[in-house]
Design a protein around this motif. Sequence first.
Motif, mmCIF file in Angstrom:
data_model
loop_
_atom_site.group_PDB
_atom_site.id
_atom_site.type_symbol
_atom_site.label_atom_id
_atom_site.label_comp_id
_atom_site.label_asym_id
_atom_site.label_seq_id
_atom_site.Cartn_x
_atom_site.Cartn_y
_atom_site.Cartn_z
ATOM 1 N N VAL A 208 0.773 -1.265 0.023
ATOM 2 C CA VAL A 208 -0.090 0.068 0.090
ATOM 3 C C VAL A 208 0.769 1.232 0.172
ATOM 4 O O VAL A 208 0.622 2.321 -0.839
ATOM 5 N N VAL A 209 1.826 1.556 1.007
ATOM 6 C CA VAL A 209 2.609 2.400 1.421
ATOM 7 C C VAL A 209 3.197 3.258 0.169
ATOM 8 O O VAL A 209 3.199 4.398 -0.359
ATOM 9 N N PRO A 210 4.001 2.297 -0.680
ATOM 10 C CA PRO A 210 4.963 2.916 -1.732
ATOM 11 C C PRO A 210 4.128 3.545 -2.922
ATOM 12 O O PRO A 210 4.255 4.835 -3.205
ATOM 13 N N LYS A 211 2.882 3.069 -3.186
ATOM 14 C CA LYS A 211 2.086 3.618 -4.296
ATOM 15 C C LYS A 211 1.334 4.697 -3.662
ATOM 16 O O LYS A 211 1.130 6.173 -4.149
ATOM 17 N N MET A 212 0.909 4.888 -2.292
ATOM 18 C CA MET A 212 0.435 5.800 -1.575
ATOM 19 C C MET A 212 1.369 7.216 -1.632
ATOM 20 O O MET A 212 0.874 8.337 -2.085
#
Length: 320
Positions: free
Chosen positions: A79-83
């Motif tokens: 989730v976090v890298p794309k976020m």
Amino acid sequence: MSAPNLSNTNSLPFLLVGIPGLETLHIWISIPFCFMYVMTLLGNCTVLLTVRLDASLHEPMYYFMSMLAAIDLVFSTAVVPKMLGVFWLDAREIPFEGCFIQMFFIHTFTAVESGVLLAMSFDRYIAICNPLRYTTILTTSRTTQIGLLSLARGVALMIPLMCLLTSLPYCKTRVIPHSYCEHMAVVELACASPSTSNLYSIIVATLLVGSDSIFITFSYSMILRTVLRLSREARLKALSTCGSHIAIILLFYIGGLLSMYLQMFSLDLDPHTQVLVADLYLTVPPMLNPLIYGIKTKQIRAQMVKLVEQLVALSSSPAD
């Protein structure tokens, strides 16, 4: 619009908004999320490395902690890298397949983590209530089988849901008012009834969370009954060990239920509040878990300190 045109729209990418209404603050909002992700990587990798290098930690309890650390790494990395890409670079586009792959990882590893938390409660139940049989019941091979069974259960439950979701035609809009491909936010974009997938997800979530939480509650109630019969020193030691596990369980289930119900029922909350709660649920527990069970577990804490001291000594030693 004809059926072929509807199906063709499913090859188009989706667009992630980020946090609706707070787009101008994305750069500032990204700072705590980036910090939490770095701490997640450092904390969980340290736990995995510590358990791997110290032979005295090659026990079921620490294997389950390693599984939880690995799950948190996959969970947050999905989730976090794309976020952060959305927040920093305005890279809002996500492929149709990529969106459902991300959703698959989120839901699958949520189910896997629930299974591992159940296994950890069973581990503590055997260790405290039936310690003489601990080594014969929870062998290394059996611990591995439990981990693989939790993974297989999560995958088996989520594949039908992904098939149902990807078969829907998405033609209303390609814009997802969220920071990631959140299930309910994506389903709202379908121009066909998602009643079957909604019913399936509700049944699966209710049975999985309900059964796991019932067995976890039973395990800890039996542990509590046994602990109350022990001496004061043994009681404090047992409660200290179980306390970290209970904290993780509450963080996981309460946070998950809060995030789910806020998405299901608006409750007159602003959209950015609902999205922020969902984002925090996917980032805060993976960061806190290694701190809770790593720092509060004496053996892991000692090995972490030893590992850091060795790394410092290695880095400060003069080159040959």
